[in-house]
Enzyme design. Structure first.
Site, PDB file in Angstrom:
ATOM      1  N   LYS A  10      32.225  27.740  41.697  1.00  0.00           N
ATOM      2  CA  LYS A  10      31.118  28.390  40.999  1.00  0.00           C
ATOM      3  C   LYS A  10      29.841  27.568  41.022  1.00  0.00           C
ATOM      4  O   LYS A  10      28.753  28.110  40.843  1.00  0.00           O
ATOM      5  CB  LYS A  10      31.514  28.709  39.553  1.00  0.00           C
ATOM      6  CG  LYS A  10      32.554  29.812  39.474  1.00  0.00           C
ATOM      7  CD  LYS A  10      32.826  30.213  38.041  1.00  0.00           C
ATOM      8  CE  LYS A  10      33.827  31.357  37.982  1.00  0.00           C
ATOM      9  NZ  LYS A  10      34.284  31.647  36.637  1.00  0.00           N
ATOM     10  N   LYS A  38      38.620  42.224  44.208  1.00  0.00           N
ATOM     11  CA  LYS A  38      39.079  42.576  42.863  1.00  0.00           C
ATOM     12  C   LYS A  38      37.919  43.197  42.067  1.00  0.00           C
ATOM     13  O   LYS A  38      36.784  42.727  42.191  1.00  0.00           O
ATOM     14  CB  LYS A  38      39.536  41.270  42.215  1.00  0.00           C
ATOM     15  CG  LYS A  38      40.187  41.369  40.885  1.00  0.00           C
ATOM     16  CD  LYS A  38      40.642  39.982  40.437  1.00  0.00           C
ATOM     17  CE  LYS A  38      40.475  39.848  38.947  1.00  0.00           C
ATOM     18  NZ  LYS A  38      40.745  38.558  38.404  1.00  0.00           N
ATOM     19  N   LYS A  88      33.824  41.778  36.524  1.00  0.00           N
ATOM     20  CA  LYS A  88      32.579  41.886  35.745  1.00  0.00           C
ATOM     21  C   LYS A  88      31.442  41.165  36.425  1.00  0.00           C
ATOM     22  O   LYS A  88      30.282  41.458  36.202  1.00  0.00           O
ATOM     23  CB  LYS A  88      32.776  41.242  34.369  1.00  0.00           C
ATOM     24  CG  LYS A  88      33.782  41.908  33.509  1.00  0.00           C
ATOM     25  CD  LYS A  88      33.615  41.383  32.083  1.00  0.00           C
ATOM     26  CE  LYS A  88      34.872  41.529  31.283  1.00  0.00           C
ATOM     27  NZ  LYS A  88      35.623  40.272  31.187  1.00  0.00           N
TER      28      LYS A  88
HETATM   29  P1  AMP Z   1      38.170  38.743  32.294  1.00  0.00           P
HETATM   30  O1  AMP Z   1      37.489  39.915  32.975  1.00  0.00           O
HETATM   31  O2  AMP Z   1      38.165  37.526  33.146  1.00  0.00           O
HETATM   32  O3  AMP Z   1      37.688  38.513  30.902  1.00  0.00           O
HETATM   33  O4  AMP Z   1      39.718  39.122  32.202  1.00  0.00           O
HETATM   34  C1  AMP Z   1      40.356  39.719  31.096  1.00  0.00           C
HETATM   35  C2  AMP Z   1      41.736  40.169  31.526  1.00  0.00           C
HETATM   36  O5  AMP Z   1      41.632  41.244  32.477  1.00  0.00           O
HETATM   37  C3  AMP Z   1      42.550  39.073  32.225  1.00  0.00           C
HETATM   38  O6  AMP Z   1      43.892  39.164  31.761  1.00  0.00           O
HETATM   39  C4  AMP Z   1      42.474  39.433  33.689  1.00  0.00           C
HETATM   40  O7  AMP Z   1      43.608  39.013  34.423  1.00  0.00           O
HETATM   41  C5  AMP Z   1      42.402  40.962  33.653  1.00  0.00           C
HETATM   42  N1  AMP Z   1      41.666  41.497  34.824  1.00  0.00           N
HETATM   43  C6  AMP Z   1      40.372  41.229  35.159  1.00  0.00           C
HETATM   44  N2  AMP Z   1      40.014  41.908  36.272  1.00  0.00           N
HETATM   45  C7  AMP Z   1      41.114  42.614  36.677  1.00  0.00           C
HETATM   46  C8  AMP Z   1      41.390  43.509  37.774  1.00  0.00           C
HETATM   47  N3  AMP Z   1      40.455  43.829  38.671  1.00  0.00           N
HETATM   48  N4  AMP Z   1      42.643  44.051  37.873  1.00  0.00           N
HETATM   49  C9  AMP Z   1      43.599  43.728  36.959  1.00  0.00           C
HETATM   50  N5  AMP Z   1      43.416  42.907  35.901  1.00  0.00           N
HETATM   51  C10 AMP Z   1      42.185  42.346  35.757  1.00  0.00           C
END
Ligand code: AMP
Length: 321
Positions: A108, A189, A192
């Protein structure tokens, strides 16, 4: 045994967050498990304070709307003094070399001329999250494994140097949930942090916006609806999404669908049936601000009570009390 999981309000929650994490948290919360909105982690690059406040509310409302038991929830900044106190103890336990070796930091920070110090130290904050609440298990994907490893190292070092206080946590692979990929770039993937939101379906998107995004989803020129992730990643992503929404397998989801147009339409409708009621509840909660504030305050008080003794003991062992 209890596990701790968080969602970071660095952007609106999307279908990947819902299908891959939040829905599962709601379906099988362990009696001791904690889920939190990790808003302190959303500040490692320049951020907009107003937007952070709004996104924090949205994600708390999403967890409640999805059915995560409210007594298992808290917002990280509501325990900012506790999290920061422990972060400092752990920063004084962690070496610069350990922090610098984190692969996510290297990735990053690469090519950026003004890397915030928080980007280097956030794995220590993550260790503090885990150790403060005494989590024994941390469900993480492969990319966060190294950070849990650091939390283990810091827990052991503190326990050895000053006295036994922290549970040494274990990284566990999350129960297989859907891995949702971007509709516009189906090899990536859904995330956000993608700069272009056209392939991201947000939980708060209106049904019309969801339909529009699926209509524009990238497929291929084969015009065959079958589940072949390597050869047809776009089609496979749609089938996986539909399967996750309807509790079937991707191969079965393909049955009876002959055109990409029908596939996109059917997937959009499956998504809307699942998330439209959640979206409605989120919007309702955001209207009833006092209810949201009450849940937030109670969650903070409960999490504070649970962690107080552990933090006091760590401060005392470090010679601060
Ligand atoms: P974050 O977006 O990093 O705050 O992730 C929150 C939760 O969502 C975590 O458990 C990630 O593993 C899950 N997550 C984030 N993006 C994906 C995706 N594209 N597919 C499945 N799970 C996701």
């Amino acid at each position: 045994m209890f596990s701790l999981s968080g969602i970071t309000p660095s952007g609106e929650a999307h279908l990947g967050n819902y299908l891959g994490a939040v829905r599962r948290w709601a379906a099988e919360p362990g009696p001791e498990d904690l889920y939190f909105v990790s808003n302190l982690h959303a500040m490692t690059t320049r951020h907009d304070p107003g937007r952070l406040r709004v996104l924090t509310d949205h994600q708390l409302a999403l967890l409640i709307a999805a059915g995560v038991p409210r007594e298992r929830l808290f917002v990280q900044s509501d325990l900012i003094h506790e999290h920061m106190a422990l972060t400092w103890l752990l920063e004084c336990t962690c070496t610069f070399g350990e922090a610098r070796r984190m692969v996510q930091f290297k990735e990053k920070s690469q090519g950026s001329s003004s890397v915030r110090l928080g980007l280097l130290t956030y794995p220590v904050l993550m260790a503090a999250d885990i150790l403060l609440h005494g989590a024994s298990e941390v469900p993480v994907g492969h990319d966060q494994n190294q950070h849990v490893e650091l939390a283990r190292t810091l827990a052991r070092r503190f326990n050895t140097d000053y006295g036994d206080v922290f549970t040494v946590p274990q990284a566990v692979l999350p129960v297989a949930g859907a891995r949702v990929r971007d509709l516009a770039v189906p090899t990536r993937k859904m995330s956000k942090s993608s700069s272009d939101g056209s392939g991201i379906v947000y939980v708060l998107d209106s049904p019309e916006a969801v339909r529009r995004k699926f209509r524009r989803a990238v497929t291929d020129g084969e015009n065959t609806v079958r589940y072949a992730p390597d050869e047809q990643p776009g089609v496979a992503n749609l089938l996986e999404i539909m399967a996750a929404c309807t509790d079937t397998l991707p191969d079965d989801a393909a049955k009876g669908i002959d055109s990409y147009r029908d596939l996109k339409e059917a997937t959009a409708e499956a998504v809307i049936s699942l998330i439209a009621p959640v979206r409605e509840r989120v919007l309702q909660l955001l209207e009833e601000r006092s209810e949201l504030q009450k849940i937030r305050a109670e969650g903070a008080e409960r999490a504070r009570r649970r962690s107080r003794d552990r933090l006091d003991r760590a401060l005392s062992l470090a010679g601060l009390k």
